[in-house]
Structure formats: structure tokens, C-alpha cells
Motif scaffolding. Structure first.
Motif, PDB file in Angstrom:
ATOM      1  N   GLY A 155       0.780  -1.238   0.000  1.00  0.00           N
ATOM      2  CA  GLY A 155       0.000   0.000   0.000  1.00  0.00           C
ATOM      3  C   GLY A 155       0.806   1.280   0.000  1.00  0.00           C
ATOM      4  N   ALA A 156       2.142   1.172   0.088  1.00  0.00           N
ATOM      5  CA  ALA A 156       2.986   2.378   0.114  1.00  0.00           C
ATOM      6  C   ALA A 156       2.825   3.168  -1.179  1.00  0.00           C
ATOM      7  CB  ALA A 156       4.458   1.989   0.315  1.00  0.00           C
ATOM      8  N   ARG A 157       2.798   4.496  -1.066  1.00  0.00           N
ATOM      9  CA  ARG A 157       2.721   5.375  -2.234  1.00  0.00           C
ATOM     10  C   ARG A 157       4.115   5.451  -2.841  1.00  0.00           C
ATOM     11  NH1 ARG A 157      -0.983   7.056  -5.758  1.00  0.00           N
ATOM     12  NH2 ARG A 157      -0.749   9.216  -6.393  1.00  0.00           N
ATOM     13  N   VAL A 158       4.224   5.181  -4.132  1.00  0.00           N
ATOM     14  CA  VAL A 158       5.523   5.148  -4.801  1.00  0.00           C
ATOM     15  C   VAL A 158       5.459   5.945  -6.106  1.00  0.00           C
ATOM     16  CG1 VAL A 158       6.293   2.934  -3.837  1.00  0.00           C
ATOM     17  CG2 VAL A 158       4.916   2.956  -5.927  1.00  0.00           C
ATOM     18  N   SER A 159       6.633   6.391  -6.537  1.00  0.00           N
ATOM     19  CA  SER A 159       6.768   6.996  -7.860  1.00  0.00           C
ATOM     20  C   SER A 159       7.719   6.114  -8.664  1.00  0.00           C
ATOM     21  CB  SER A 159       7.290   8.437  -7.761  1.00  0.00           C
ATOM     22  OG  SER A 159       8.634   8.460  -7.362  1.00  0.00           O
ATOM     23  N   PHE A 160       7.601   6.181  -9.995  1.00  0.00           N
ATOM     24  CA  PHE A 160       8.374   5.273 -10.840  1.00  0.00           C
ATOM     25  C   PHE A 160       8.302   5.742 -12.287  1.00  0.00           C
ATOM     26  CE2 PHE A 160       4.110   3.865 -10.011  1.00  0.00           C
ATOM     27  CZ  PHE A 160       3.569   3.697 -11.270  1.00  0.00           C
ATOM     28  N   TRP A 161       9.225   5.236 -13.102  1.00  0.00           N
ATOM     29  CA  TRP A 161       9.161   5.433 -14.545  1.00  0.00           C
ATOM     30  C   TRP A 161       8.362   4.290 -15.136  1.00  0.00           C
ATOM     31  CZ3 TRP A 161      10.795  10.009 -15.836  1.00  0.00           C
ATOM     32  CH2 TRP A 161      11.852  10.596 -15.154  1.00  0.00           C
ATOM     33  N   SER A 203      12.361   1.545 -11.359  1.00  0.00           N
ATOM     34  CA  SER A 203      13.021   2.505 -10.469  1.00  0.00           C
ATOM     35  C   SER A 203      12.046   3.112  -9.452  1.00  0.00           C
ATOM     36  CB  SER A 203      13.706   3.625 -11.268  1.00  0.00           C
ATOM     37  OG  SER A 203      14.658   3.077 -12.152  1.00  0.00           O
ATOM     38  N   LEU A 204      11.442   2.249  -8.636  1.00  0.00           N
ATOM     39  CA  LEU A 204      10.500   2.714  -7.622  1.00  0.00           C
ATOM     40  C   LEU A 204      11.201   3.529  -6.536  1.00  0.00           C
ATOM     41  CD1 LEU A 204       8.694   0.621  -9.011  1.00  0.00           C
ATOM     42  CD2 LEU A 204       7.846  -0.006  -6.752  1.00  0.00           C
ATOM     43  N   GLU A 205      10.526   4.569  -6.089  1.00  0.00           N
ATOM     44  CA  GLU A 205      10.963   5.375  -4.940  1.00  0.00           C
ATOM     45  C   GLU A 205       9.731   5.721  -4.125  1.00  0.00           C
ATOM     46  OE1 GLU A 205      12.921   8.885  -6.281  1.00  0.00           O
ATOM     47  OE2 GLU A 205      14.543   7.798  -7.261  1.00  0.00           O
TER      48      GLU A 205
END
Length: 63
Positions: free
Chosen positions: A37-43, A59-61
Motif C-alpha cells: 500500500g505504500a505510495r511510490v513513484s516510478f518510470w 526505479s521505484l521510490e
């Protein structure tokens, strides 16, 4: 440069991220340090090598 996308991490044998409109993308690379459920950003990377075109989260962050 393309903007990063945002979604929520889904753990499992084949981890995925779910986008706001419900699409699920398989995650490329190791990602054991994200919680369900963590909010992540990615390409978003498009895989054209197989018989089907697939979009993959790369490339999740943490967002």
C-alpha cells in the motif's frame, strides 16, 4: 525528460504497482523494502521484446 508516475505498491510473488485508474504494472527489479500500500513513484518502461507490448514500473521510490 518524462515525468514520473505515481501509484501504490502491491506486494506478492510478482510485485506490482496500481495506478489511480486501476491499471496494474509489474515491477522491474528488487523491491523488498516497500510496504503493501505504500505510495511510490516510478518510470513506466514499455517492453516491446515479447509477443505482447507490456508496460513495466521501473526505479521505484517512495513518494
Amino acid at each position: 525528460m518524462r515525468p514520473r508516475e505515481y501509484g501504490n505498491f502491491i506486494s506478492g510473488i510478482e510485485p506490482k504497482v496500481i495506478l489511480g485508474y486501476g491499471e496494474r504494472l509489474k515491477v522491474a527489479g528488487p523491491c523488498e523494502w516497500f510496504d503493501e500500500g505504500a505510495r511510490v513513484s516510478f518510470w513506466v518502461v514499455t517492453d516491446l521484446t515479447g509477443p505482447q507490448v507490456r508496460k513495466i514500473a521501473h526505479s521505484l521510490e517512495l513518494a
